[in-house]
Design a protein around this motif. Structure first.
Motif, short mmCIF file in Angstrom:
data_model
loop_
_atom_site.label_atom_id
_atom_site.label_comp_id
_atom_site.label_asym_id
_atom_site.label_seq_id
_atom_site.Cartn_x
_atom_site.Cartn_y
_atom_site.Cartn_z
N ARG A 96 97.01 16.73 4.44
CA ARG A 96 95.90 17.35 5.19
C ARG A 96 94.98 16.24 5.66
O ARG A 96 93.99 15.92 5.01
N SER A 97 95.31 15.60 6.76
CA SER A 97 94.40 14.56 7.29
C SER A 97 94.74 14.27 8.74
O SER A 97 95.91 14.36 9.14
N MET A 151 96.54 17.67 11.58
CA MET A 151 96.40 17.27 10.17
C MET A 151 97.71 17.19 9.39
O MET A 151 97.72 17.17 8.17
N ARG A 152 98.83 17.17 10.12
CA ARG A 152 100.12 17.14 9.43
C ARG A 152 101.05 16.07 9.98
O ARG A 152 102.27 16.21 9.90
N SER A 193 99.56 22.73 -1.76
CA SER A 193 98.35 22.17 -1.15
C SER A 193 97.48 21.45 -2.18
O SER A 193 96.67 20.59 -1.82
N ALA A 196 98.43 17.90 -1.82
CA ALA A 196 98.51 17.36 -0.46
C ALA A 196 97.80 16.02 -0.38
O ALA A 196 96.70 15.85 -0.92
N THR A 198 95.59 13.27 1.34
CA THR A 198 94.53 13.27 2.34
C THR A 198 94.47 11.86 2.93
O THR A 198 95.40 11.08 2.79
N SER A 208 95.07 26.23 -0.40
CA SER A 208 94.83 26.51 1.01
C SER A 208 94.98 28.01 1.23
O SER A 208 95.82 28.67 0.62
#
Ligand SMILES: NC(=O)c1ccc[n+]([C@@H]2O[C@H](COP(=O)([O-])OP(=O)(O)OC[C@H]3O[C@@H](n4cnc5c(N)ncnc54)[C@H](OP(=O)(O)O)[C@@H]3O)[C@@H](O)[C@H]2O)c1
Length: 267
Positions: A96-97, A151-152, A193, A196, A198, A208
């Protein structure tokens, strides 16, 4: 389910949690002999105890990020029951970034775990499958393996790469009786998540909303067993019409999906 999976030896990576854990339960109930892998032995022990036939389950600890160890791990897996019939490449991490804030070590780590480890284990098992003129690679990709949303970037890149690699492999080994199924799950309710990556390479640590509303993992496992049995090439696994539609729009009118993508920020 008939006896399709009975006595088939199945190696599942990422079996300590989520989809892999539920696959272990479903396959054990269906009579498979299982090799379960992941890093956390205590969680693998827990899954083994909860299987219908724990006496038919062997555990093999492995870290998919440890590239140098994977040939030996494949050899150890082959030793567990003397052969392997189904290899379920499933272990993985997500992200997630934004690209602009994601360090290169995060980009590389996700490729290592989600893509290169699958390639390495496949290369190690392939001579065995070819010699037996049988074997089935089952690969957990994602809807993100077909489309890209914010973000993926690393995750979608690794999953897209799986499609390229395993489509080529399928074409190379079909004549040897070897099958390849690339699963494209949408949102499935698991802990993914929480871990995940970052922008700084540590776990997101929070659930999430989309994943929490996703298909329960035991139902995903049922869909996956059907897809394996059918030998499907690229089945969608999930519960959302919107995800199915996105996959079709991507096939038929990719430009339309690209225009929609900025709005598809994961919740
Ligand atoms: N949940 C979804 O919505 C969704 C959607 C599409 C695709 N997928 C895919 O489904 C697969 C399984 O994910 P999940 O949703 O079930 O998540 P999960 O519950 O977090 O499970 C991930 C599994 O991967 C293993 N794993 C992670 N890093 C590893 C490493 N370095 N070495 C060995 N094993 C590792 C974990 O085991 P240890 O921590 O014990 O090592 C765990 O068993 C992944 O490939 C994921 O990309 C999930």
């Amino acid at each position: 389910m008939d006896n399709y999976f009975n006595n088939k030896v199945t190696w599942i990576t990422g079996a300590s949690s989520g989809i892999g854990e539920e696959l272990a339960y479903a396959l054990s109930t269906a009579g498979s002999q299982l090799i379960l892998s992941g890093r956390r032995m205590d969680e693998l022990e827990r899954v083994k105890r909860a299987c219908s036939h724990p006496e038919q389950v062997q555990l093999l600890q492995l870290d998919l990020a440890d590239a140098a160890s994977l040939d030996d791990k494949a050899a150890a897996a082959l030793n567990c029951f003397g052969h392997i019939g189904i290899m379920v490449h499933n272990g993985g991490i997500t992200q997630r970034s934004l690209v602009v804030e994601t360090a290169m070590d995060v980009q590389r780590r996700i490729m290592e775990v989600d893509y290169f480890s699958y390639v390495a284990l496949t290369r190690a098992l392939l001579p065995h499958f070819i010699a037996r003129k049988a074997g089935h690679f089952v690969v957990t990709s994602s809807v993100m393996g077909k489309i890209g949303t914010p973000m993926r970037s690393a995750y979608a890149a690794a999953k897209h790469a799986l499609h390229g690699f395993f489509d080529c492999l399928r074409a190379e080994v079909a004549a040897d009786g070897i099958k390849v199924t690339i699963l494209t799950p949408g949102y499935i309710r698991t802990n993914i998540s929480l871990y995940a990556l970052t922008n700084k390479a540590y776990g997101l640590g929070k659930p999430s909303e989309n994943i929490e509303n996703g298909l329960p993992a035991d139902r995903a496992a049922k869909q996956i067993l059907k897809a394996i049995k059918r030998g499907s090439f690229e089945p969608y696994i999930g519960r959302f019409a919107a995800e199915r539609i996105a996959l079709w729009v991507n096939r038929l009118a990719p430009g339309l999906l690209i225009r929609m993508a900025p709005k598809l920020v994961p919740k």
